[in-house]
Scaffold this motif. Structure first.
Motif, mmCIF file in Angstrom:
data_model
loop_
_atom_site.group_PDB
_atom_site.id
_atom_site.type_symbol
_atom_site.label_atom_id
_atom_site.label_comp_id
_atom_site.label_asym_id
_atom_site.label_seq_id
_atom_site.Cartn_x
_atom_site.Cartn_y
_atom_site.Cartn_z
ATOM 1 N N HIS A 1 31.056 10.863 -28.463
ATOM 2 C CA HIS A 1 31.221 10.197 -27.167
ATOM 3 C C HIS A 1 30.164 10.686 -26.169
ATOM 4 O O HIS A 1 29.665 9.922 -25.345
ATOM 5 C CB HIS A 1 32.622 10.450 -26.604
ATOM 6 C CG HIS A 1 33.673 9.566 -27.204
ATOM 7 N ND1 HIS A 1 33.993 8.337 -26.680
ATOM 8 C CD2 HIS A 1 34.467 9.721 -28.292
ATOM 9 C CE1 HIS A 1 34.950 7.772 -27.414
ATOM 10 N NE2 HIS A 1 35.262 8.599 -28.396
ATOM 11 N N TRP A 2 29.859 11.983 -26.253
ATOM 12 C CA TRP A 2 28.842 12.546 -25.362
ATOM 13 C C TRP A 2 27.508 11.816 -25.549
ATOM 14 O O TRP A 2 26.836 11.439 -24.584
ATOM 15 C CB TRP A 2 28.684 14.052 -25.625
ATOM 16 C CG TRP A 2 27.995 14.764 -24.501
ATOM 17 C CD1 TRP A 2 26.663 15.054 -24.400
ATOM 18 C CD2 TRP A 2 28.616 15.232 -23.300
ATOM 19 N NE1 TRP A 2 26.420 15.688 -23.212
ATOM 20 C CE2 TRP A 2 27.593 15.813 -22.516
ATOM 21 C CE3 TRP A 2 29.920 15.226 -22.812
ATOM 22 C CZ2 TRP A 2 27.844 16.373 -21.259
ATOM 23 C CZ3 TRP A 2 30.173 15.792 -21.564
ATOM 24 C CH2 TRP A 2 29.148 16.355 -20.811
ATOM 25 N N ASP A 3 27.126 11.637 -26.818
ATOM 26 C CA ASP A 3 25.839 11.011 -27.117
ATOM 27 C C ASP A 3 25.844 9.526 -26.752
ATOM 28 O O ASP A 3 24.822 8.986 -26.310
ATOM 29 C CB ASP A 3 25.497 11.210 -28.596
ATOM 30 C CG ASP A 3 25.283 12.690 -28.925
ATOM 31 O OD1 ASP A 3 24.978 13.461 -28.001
ATOM 32 O OD2 ASP A 3 25.436 13.059 -30.100
ATOM 33 N N GLU A 4 26.985 8.884 -26.943
ATOM 34 C CA GLU A 4 27.076 7.477 -26.533
ATOM 35 C C GLU A 4 26.926 7.364 -25.017
ATOM 36 O O GLU A 4 26.280 6.435 -24.512
ATOM 37 C CB GLU A 4 28.412 6.875 -26.986
ATOM 38 C CG GLU A 4 28.475 6.649 -28.499
ATOM 39 C CD GLU A 4 29.892 6.379 -29.012
ATOM 40 O OE1 GLU A 4 30.063 6.314 -30.247
ATOM 41 O OE2 GLU A 4 30.816 6.256 -28.174
ATOM 42 N N THR A 5 27.498 8.315 -24.303
ATOM 43 C CA THR A 5 27.385 8.307 -22.841
ATOM 44 C C THR A 5 25.933 8.469 -22.407
ATOM 45 O O THR A 5 25.498 7.873 -21.413
ATOM 46 C CB THR A 5 28.267 9.421 -22.238
ATOM 47 O OG1 THR A 5 29.637 9.114 -22.509
ATOM 48 C CG2 THR A 5 28.077 9.541 -20.737
ATOM 49 N N GLY B 1 29.789 7.895 -17.791
ATOM 50 C CA GLY B 1 29.474 6.537 -18.235
ATOM 51 C C GLY B 1 30.141 5.479 -17.369
ATOM 52 O O GLY B 1 29.463 4.634 -16.764
ATOM 53 N N PRO B 2 31.486 5.521 -17.272
ATOM 54 C CA PRO B 2 32.179 4.520 -16.450
ATOM 55 C C PRO B 2 31.740 4.544 -14.985
ATOM 56 O O PRO B 2 31.638 3.493 -14.349
ATOM 57 C CB PRO B 2 33.657 4.916 -16.594
ATOM 58 C CG PRO B 2 33.725 5.608 -17.926
ATOM 59 C CD PRO B 2 32.427 6.356 -18.041
ATOM 60 N N GLY B 3 31.453 5.736 -14.457
ATOM 61 C CA GLY B 3 31.041 5.843 -13.052
ATOM 62 C C GLY B 3 29.708 5.160 -12.794
ATOM 63 O O GLY B 3 29.537 4.450 -11.799
#
Lengths: 165, 165
Positions: A95-99, A65-67
């Motif tokens: 968090h995986w799904d948000e990413t 996500g951040p990358g």
């Protein structure tokens, strides 16, 4: 789409949309590998002094996500693996799904024409947009392969490598 | 190269030449992982009932050269993992290096415009040229990641994942 644009598209090795779909397919498989772990082994099991699969998952979350957000916005993100998970797989899966959504959102803001632009991922890793994205994907495949060995050593059958809906 | 061709090239996500270089970089790393194994462990060491890294290497050799030759020529190859190696890493490393040349040769005969053509790899795996090539590469990264766990479990430090000259 006019004829010229269409010809350009079919002549390309891969389109940005296809590359996103390819990665999200891999991410779907990695998600199922996380799910396949018994909860305690996910946070505790190691081989040869390596990290747990939870620790590897934190790295993958810190990168994806951040990358991609960083590539899209041009604003450097820190590399941070410090999610408070309380040894709960459910927290990391959330968090995986948000990413997944973060990738879909910011990917749309990265045109193919930027692929060869030089960047410094997380302010320090020199490359281009495409070399960085391939690194992110390859790194996930690499660590997930390690997760397969962890699962097999626990007597758990991993999901099939080729099955990436 | 005229202006139009040049513009097309820089607007692409990745060129065929770059994708070959990317794979050959991975193959170089996999070669160094093979080299890092003690010879007996390469042919004998297993975790969780999985294949030895030698057996995985035979799979990678069975896929890469024949798979790309098949795509280039349109003539189906058999999937054959039966190299006579006599438990010698040197024999498989020689096949590895020959495959490097096979890839370079046949890759040059696959234009980007064919990327989205439907094919059946080894006469049975349906996909496109690009989906098949990505599968070949991803499958290598996946199994090499497993090789890293084998090496760590043997107390051997693997080569750095990011180091792919």
């Amino acid at each position: 789409m006019n004829d010229t644009a269409q010809k350009t598209q079919v002549n390309e090795v891969i389109t940005t949309e296809e590359l996103l779909q390819h990665w999200q397919g891999h991410r779907n498989l990695t998600r199922r590998v996380i799910e396949a772990f018994p909860e305690d082994a996910f946070f505790n099991h190691r081989i040869g002094g390596m990290r747990t699969f939870a620790e590897m998952t934190l790295e993958l979350l810190a990168i994806a996500g951040p990358g991609i957000q960083e590539i899209a916005t041009g604003q450097n993100n820190e590399f941070k693996e410090d999610i408070e998970h309380g040894n709960s797989k459910a927290v990391l899966l959330q968090h995986w799904d948000e990413t997944t959504e973060v990738l879909n959102k910011y990917w749309a803001e990265i045109p193919a024409s930027r692929s060869h632009d030089p960047i410094k991922a997380f302010g320090q890793y020199e490359g281009t947009v495409i070399s960085s994205i391939l690194y992110f994907i390859d790194n996930e495949i690499h660590h997930r392969g390690q997760g397969y060995v962890y699962l097999r050593s626990l007597g758990v059958e991993p999901p099939a490598f080729w099955d990436r809906p």
